[in-house]
Write an enzyme that holds these catalytic residues in place. Structure first.
Site, PDB file in Angstrom:
ATOM      1  N   THR A  71       0.833  -1.212   0.000  1.00 35.48           N
ATOM      2  CA  THR A  71       0.000   0.000   0.000  1.00 35.48           C
ATOM      3  C   THR A  71       0.865   1.258   0.000  1.00 35.48           C
ATOM      4  OG1 THR A  71      -1.732  -1.192   1.176  1.00 35.48           O
ATOM      5  CG2 THR A  71      -1.829   1.208   1.270  1.00 35.48           C
ATOM      6  N   ASN A 150      -5.871  -9.381  -7.928  1.00 33.60           N
ATOM      7  CA  ASN A 150      -5.856 -10.168  -6.695  1.00 33.60           C
ATOM      8  C   ASN A 150      -7.139 -10.941  -6.447  1.00 33.60           C
ATOM      9  OD1 ASN A 150      -6.334  -7.215  -6.386  1.00 33.60           O
ATOM     10  ND2 ASN A 150      -7.191  -7.868  -4.449  1.00 33.60           N
ATOM     11  N   HIS A 200       4.677 -10.261   2.485  1.00 29.71           N
ATOM     12  CA  HIS A 200       3.775 -11.276   3.079  1.00 29.71           C
ATOM     13  C   HIS A 200       2.994 -12.070   2.039  1.00 29.71           C
ATOM     14  CE1 HIS A 200      -0.266  -9.062   3.053  1.00 29.71           C
ATOM     15  NE2 HIS A 200       0.554  -8.085   2.730  1.00 29.71           N
ATOM     16  N   THR A 236      13.219   4.841  10.774  1.00 30.04           N
ATOM     17  CA  THR A 236      14.154   3.720  10.983  1.00 30.04           C
ATOM     18  C   THR A 236      13.627   2.480  10.269  1.00 30.04           C
ATOM     19  OG1 THR A 236      14.835   4.666  13.073  1.00 30.04           O
ATOM     20  CG2 THR A 236      15.297   2.319  12.754  1.00 30.04           C
ATOM     21  N   CYS A 327      -8.195  -7.559   1.395  1.00 30.15           N
ATOM     22  CA  CYS A 327      -7.891  -6.276   2.022  1.00 30.15           C
ATOM     23  C   CYS A 327      -9.161  -5.537   2.437  1.00 30.15           C
ATOM     24  CB  CYS A 327      -7.058  -5.418   1.081  1.00 30.15           C
ATOM     25  SG  CYS A 327      -5.478  -6.169   0.742  1.00 30.15           S
TER      26      CYS A 327
HETATM   27  C1  LIG Z   1      -2.888  -6.298  -5.601  1.00 35.96           C
HETATM   28  C2  LIG Z   1      -2.578  -5.786  -4.221  1.00 35.96           C
HETATM   29  N1  LIG Z   1      -2.050  -4.555  -4.081  1.00 35.96           N
HETATM   30  C3  LIG Z   1      -1.748  -4.059  -2.868  1.00 35.96           C
HETATM   31  C4  LIG Z   1      -1.980  -4.774  -1.724  1.00 35.96           C
HETATM   32  C5  LIG Z   1      -1.623  -4.176  -0.402  1.00 35.96           C
HETATM   33  O1  LIG Z   1      -0.427  -4.682   0.090  1.00 35.96           O
HETATM   34  P1  LIG Z   1      -0.051  -4.536   1.656  1.00 35.96           P
HETATM   35  O2  LIG Z   1      -0.973  -5.445   2.391  1.00 35.96           O
HETATM   36  O3  LIG Z   1       1.373  -4.977   1.760  1.00 35.96           O
HETATM   37  O4  LIG Z   1      -0.211  -3.109   2.014  1.00 35.96           O
HETATM   38  C6  LIG Z   1      -2.551  -6.054  -1.813  1.00 35.96           C
HETATM   39  C7  LIG Z   1      -2.878  -6.841  -0.602  1.00 35.96           C
HETATM   40  O5  LIG Z   1      -3.801  -7.635  -0.585  1.00 35.96           O
HETATM   41  C8  LIG Z   1      -2.848  -6.572  -3.099  1.00 35.96           C
HETATM   42  O6  LIG Z   1      -3.375  -7.802  -3.261  1.00 35.96           O
END
Ligand SMILES: Cc1ncc(COP(=O)(O)O)c(C=O)c1O
Length: 378
Positions: A71, A150, A200, A236, A327
C-alpha cells in the site's frame, strides 16, 4: 481438517525466513543510521538484502526502496509520480486494488488529475486498444495497471502496456504485489517506471515491501524525516522485515518453476473437481493458464438459499477462503472487481488462493464440503 486457501490475502511465513529473521533479532540491534560498529553491521545487512533483491529482479540496488508494504509503495509511486512530474491525467481500470484506486480517486477528487478508466472485458482483461485511445487523446498520462488481479487472477500484459506507455511518453506504474516471487520479473527489459512488492504475499513477513523506481524517473519522498533510503523514505528501517523479505524472495526464485507447476496443478485439479461435483459452477476471471495467475481460482456458485452464509459455513468446516479482496474483508460492501466485470450479484463467489503448502487432500475435502453446501439450490 483446517485448510488455508487464502494465500492471495497473505501467506504463511516460511520457517527458513523465520530462522533468518530470528538470527538478526538475536544478534543485531543497532540503528542502521548510527555510524558506530553496531549501526554499521545492520546497515551492511540492509544493503546486502537490497543487493539480493536487485540481483533477482535484474536491476540496480539504487532502484530498490524499502517500504512498509504494498500500500505504501503504491501510494508513493502514484502520488509522487503524478505530482513531481506535473501530470494532470491518469489511466487505470476499475479492477485495481484499493491501494491504487482510492489513491487515484482521492487525487481526482481534490482536482489534481483527471482520471480515465480503460475498458475491461467480462474476464477482467484490459482493452489495450482503448488504453491506447486514452493515451492518444489525453495529455501526458500516468498509467497504473496491475500485473495480476488479486481477486480474479487475470493477468495484464505488462510488456505490452510498457510499450504503449513508452510510445506515448507516459509514466507506467504496475501493482505487482500478487506476482513478485511468483513470476520472474526482468526489470532490465520491462518498461516499467514503478513496481511494488509486499513480502507477506511470498511467505515473507508482514509490514515490509519495496518500491522499485526506474533510475530514469526522479521523485521526491512521500514520507519525510530522516535520511533513510537515500533520503527517499524517512523512518528507521524494518530491519528484521527487510532481512526476511530478501530471504523469502531468494527462496521463491530458487524453487519457482517447481512451485509454479505444483500450484497450477492444484488449481486445475480443483477446477476440474468442482466442475464434476458441483452442478452449475462457473469461474470468474481468466482460467487459461497463460492469462491467469496460478495461485488464484475465483469460483462462482449457483444461486442458493443462504448464499451469504457460504464463506461462514466454509469457515465452520475449517476452510479459510475469501469472498473478494481480502484487504476489504470485514467491510460489508460487495467486491468492486466482480461488479466491474458484470458478475451476477445473485451468484455467490469465493476466491480460493493456493500456495506451496496446500495439498490435493485439502482440495478433495473442500470440494466435498462445497458439494454438500450447494446441494440446496433454488
Ligand atoms: C494487488 C494488491 N495490491 C496491494 C496490496 C496491499 O499490500 P499490503 O498489504 O502490503 O499493504 C494487496 C494486498 O492484498 C494486493 O493484493
Amino acid at each position: 481438517m483446517r485448510v488455508y486457501f487464502d494465500n492471495a490475502a497473505t501467506t504463511a511465513l516460511d520457517p527458513e525466513v523465520l530462522k533468518e529473521m530470528f538470527k538478526v533479532m538475536e544478534s543485531q540491534f543497532g540503528n542502521p543510521s548510527s555510524i558506530h560498529s553496531h549501526g554499521r553491521e545492520v546497515r551492511t545487512l540492509i544493503e546486502r538484502s537490497r543487493k539480493t533483491i536487485a540481483g533477482l529482479l535484474h536491476t540496480s540496488p539504487a532502484e530498490i526502496f524499502f517500504t512498509s508494504g504494498g500500500t505504501e509503495a503504491d501510494n508513493t509511486a502514484i502520488r509522487c509520480g503524478i505530482v513531481d512530474h506535473k501530470l494532470t491525467h491518469a489511466i487505470t481500470t476499475k479492477l485495481e486494488h484499493h491501494a491504487v484506486l482510492h489513491t487515484l480517486q482521492a487525487m481526482q477528487k481534490s482536482g489534481v488529475i483527471k482520471l480515465s478508466y480503460a475498458d475491461v472485458d467480462s474476464k477482467g482483461n484490459v482493452d489495450y486498444d482503448h488504453l491506447e485511445t486514452l493515451l492518444k487523446t489525453n495529455d501526458r498520462s500516468f498509467v497504473s495497471l496491475m500485473h495480476a488481479n488479486n481477486e480474479l487472477g487475470t493477468l495484464t500484459d505488462i510488456e505490452r502496456v510498457g510499450e504503449l506507455a513508452e510510445a506515448y511518453n507516459a509514466l507506467y506504474h504496475s501493482d505487482t504485489v500478487q506476482t513478485v516471487g511468483h513470476y520472474k520479473h526482468d526489470l532490465s527489459k520491462l518498461k516499467l517506471h514503478f513496481m511494488v512488492c509486499a513480502a507477506h504475499k511470498l511467505h515473507g513477513p508482514k509490514g515490509v515491501g519495496f518500491l522499485h523506481i526506474n533510475h530514469k524517473v526522479k521523485i521526491n519522498p512521500m514520507i519525510y524525516g530522516g535520511s533513510q533510503e537515500r533520503n527517499m523514505r524517512g523512518g528507521t528501517e524494518n530491519v528484521y522485515g527487510i532481512a526476511g523479505l530478501a530471504k523469502a524472495l531468494e527462496m521463491a526464485y530458487a524453487d519457482m518453476d517447481s512451485h509454479q507447476n505444483y500450484i497450477q496443478d492444484l488449481k486445475s485439479y480443483m477446477k476440474a473437481q468442482l466442475e464434476q461435483n458441483v452442478p452449475g459452477v462457473s469461474f470468474n476471471g481468466e482460467t487459461d493458464p497463460s492469462k491467469s495467475l496460478y495461485t488464484v481460482l475465483n469460483v462462482s456458485f449457483p444461486e442458493m438459499e443462504m448464499a451469504d452464509m457460504l464463506l461462514f459455513n466454509l469457515d465452520i468446516a475449517g476452510i479459510s477462503a475469501s469472498g473478494g479482496s481480502a484487504c476489504s474483508s470485514g467491510t460489508d460492501i460487495g467486491s468492486h472487481v466482480l461488479t466491474a466485470i458484470g458478475a451476477n450479484p445473485d451468484r455467490p463467489s469465493v476466491r480460493f488462493s493456493f500456495s506451496k503448502y496446500n495439498t490435493k487432500d485439502e482440495v478433495d475435502y473442500t470440494v466435498a464440503k462445497l458439494k454438500d453446501l450447494c446441494a440446496v439450490v433454488i
